[in-house]
Design an enzyme around this catalytic site. Structure first.
Site, short mmCIF file in Angstrom:
data_model
loop_
_atom_site.label_atom_id
_atom_site.label_comp_id
_atom_site.label_asym_id
_atom_site.label_seq_id
_atom_site.Cartn_x
_atom_site.Cartn_y
_atom_site.Cartn_z
N ASP A 11 0.85 -1.19 0.00
CA ASP A 11 0.00 0.00 0.00
C ASP A 11 0.89 1.24 0.00
O ASP A 11 1.67 1.45 0.94
CB ASP A 11 -0.87 -0.06 1.27
CG ASP A 11 -1.77 1.14 1.42
OD1 ASP A 11 -1.73 2.06 0.58
OD2 ASP A 11 -2.52 1.16 2.42
N GLY A 33 -9.76 4.16 -6.21
CA GLY A 33 -8.44 3.57 -6.35
C GLY A 33 -7.41 4.14 -5.40
O GLY A 33 -7.71 4.44 -4.23
N VAL A 34 -6.20 4.32 -5.90
CA VAL A 34 -5.11 4.80 -5.06
C VAL A 34 -5.35 6.25 -4.62
O VAL A 34 -4.97 6.66 -3.52
CB VAL A 34 -3.74 4.60 -5.77
CG1 VAL A 34 -3.54 5.56 -6.92
CG2 VAL A 34 -2.60 4.69 -4.79
N ASP A 35 -6.03 7.02 -5.46
CA ASP A 35 -6.38 8.41 -5.14
C ASP A 35 -7.24 8.45 -3.87
O ASP A 35 -6.96 9.21 -2.93
CB ASP A 35 -7.14 8.99 -6.35
CG ASP A 35 -7.27 10.50 -6.32
OD1 ASP A 35 -6.74 11.13 -5.40
OD2 ASP A 35 -7.93 11.05 -7.24
N SER A 122 -2.41 4.67 -14.15
CA SER A 122 -3.36 4.36 -15.24
C SER A 122 -3.76 2.89 -15.37
O SER A 122 -4.59 2.55 -16.22
CB SER A 122 -2.84 4.83 -16.62
OG SER A 122 -2.96 6.22 -16.77
N THR A 123 -3.18 1.99 -14.54
CA THR A 123 -3.45 0.56 -14.76
C THR A 123 -4.66 0.03 -13.99
O THR A 123 -4.92 -1.17 -14.00
CB THR A 123 -2.23 -0.31 -14.40
OG1 THR A 123 -2.00 -0.25 -12.99
CG2 THR A 123 -0.99 0.13 -15.14
N1 AR6 Z 1 -1.29 1.48 -3.08
C1 AR6 Z 1 -0.65 1.21 -4.23
N2 AR6 Z 1 -1.29 0.96 -5.39
C2 AR6 Z 1 -2.65 0.98 -5.36
C3 AR6 Z 1 -3.40 1.25 -4.20
C4 AR6 Z 1 -2.66 1.51 -3.01
N3 AR6 Z 1 -3.26 1.80 -1.85
N4 AR6 Z 1 -4.72 1.19 -4.51
C5 AR6 Z 1 -4.81 0.89 -5.82
N5 AR6 Z 1 -3.56 0.74 -6.33
P1 AR6 Z 1 -6.12 3.49 -9.98
P2 AR6 Z 1 -5.76 4.98 -12.50
C6 AR6 Z 1 -3.14 0.42 -7.71
O1 AR6 Z 1 -7.45 2.99 -10.41
O2 AR6 Z 1 -5.93 3.72 -13.28
C7 AR6 Z 1 -9.19 7.47 -9.47
O3 AR6 Z 1 -10.58 7.53 -9.31
C8 AR6 Z 1 -4.14 -0.27 -8.61
O4 AR6 Z 1 -4.14 -1.68 -8.37
O5 AR6 Z 1 -5.98 3.97 -8.59
O6 AR6 Z 1 -4.61 5.88 -12.85
C9 AR6 Z 1 -8.60 8.80 -9.87
O7 AR6 Z 1 -9.25 9.87 -9.23
C10 AR6 Z 1 -3.58 0.06 -9.98
O8 AR6 Z 1 -2.56 -0.87 -10.36
O9 AR6 Z 1 -5.63 4.75 -10.92
C11 AR6 Z 1 -8.82 8.81 -11.35
O10 AR6 Z 1 -10.14 9.21 -11.66
C12 AR6 Z 1 -2.92 1.43 -9.78
O11 AR6 Z 1 -2.87 1.64 -8.37
C13 AR6 Z 1 -8.63 7.37 -11.74
O12 AR6 Z 1 -8.92 6.61 -10.57
C14 AR6 Z 1 -3.67 2.57 -10.42
O13 AR6 Z 1 -5.07 2.34 -10.29
C15 AR6 Z 1 -7.20 7.10 -12.13
O14 AR6 Z 1 -7.11 5.78 -12.63
#
Ligand code: AR6
Length: 178
Positions: A11, A33-35, A122-123
């Site tokens: 995390d 997600g991570v955001d 983005s993944t």
């Molecule tokens: N720590 C590390 N990696 C993580 C965590 C964490 N706590 N949680 C998720 N991931 P995403 P995006 C991974 O969807 O595709 C949001 O709503 C996850 O498994 O967070 O760039 C934003 O506001 C994946 O591999 O970001 C945008 O609207 C990676 O982080 C949109 O999502 C990115 O997944 C951005 O989408």
């Protein structure tokens, strides 16, 4: 450069690096997600800082990055970058993803920070194919490090095993000088 890059599974909100990078959206107003995880862990100070950035410079275009305080996180600062939404591969996705990594590294460097942790931008919700995204991440970061002394250390923080394996394989392929 190989020694300056590491892969960890876990995390990103727990990372004690100087900076963690958030995979944000152009609004900078949070999301899933991570955001979502970063905003929850950081507390309201992070949203306040993002709102100030919004007031000063408007939205953050895809491929760009901004830096804020880190609220309650162990990190000292958060870089918010906006990766591309995956469409069909012909909408400049690769260039925009590379820009997101490079512009994030530039902010880390310009602010004198020594270590940074990246998620796999983005993944998740944005649907970028993981193998292609990992290759861009590793190539962009290793290329940047050959030309800059800062950051000294970069961590790719993978949440899922697929990304962890992909990044480990790509890093193993880098030559010691890369
Ligand atoms: N720590 C590390 N990696 C993580 C965590 C964490 N706590 N949680 C998720 N991931 P995403 P995006 C991974 O969807 O595709 C949001 O709503 C996850 O498994 O967070 O760039 C934003 O506001 C994946 O591999 O970001 C945008 O609207 C990676 O982080 C949109 O999502 C990115 O997944 C951005 O989408």
């Amino acid at each position: 450069m190989k020694s300056r890059i590491e892969v960890v599974q876990g995390d990103i909100t727990r990372m004690t690096t100087d900076v963690i990078v958030n995979a944000a959206n152009s609004s900078l107003m949070g999301g899933g997600g991570v955001d979502g995880a970063i905003h929850r862990a950081a507390g309201p100070a992070l949203m306040e800082a993002c709102m100030q950035v919004r007031q000063q410079q408007g939205t953050c275009p895809t491929g760009h990055a901004v830096i804020t305080v880190a609220g309650n996180l162990p990190a000292k600062a958060v870089v918010h970058t906006v990766g591309p939404v995956w469409r069909d591969g012909d909408a400049h996705e690769a260039q925009l993803l590379s820009d997101a990594y490079r512009n994030s590294l530039q902010l880390v460097c310009d602010n004198g920070y020594k270590s940074v942790a990246f998620p796999a931008i983005s993944t998740g919700i944005y649907g970028y194919p993981k193998p292609a995204a990992a290759e861009i991440a590793v190539n962009t970061v290793s290329d940047y490090l050959t030309r800059h002394a800062l950051p000294e250390q970069v961590y790719f923080v993978c949440y899922d095993e697929e990304n962890t394996r992909l990044y480990q394989r790509l890093l193993a392929q880098l030559s010691p000088e890369q």
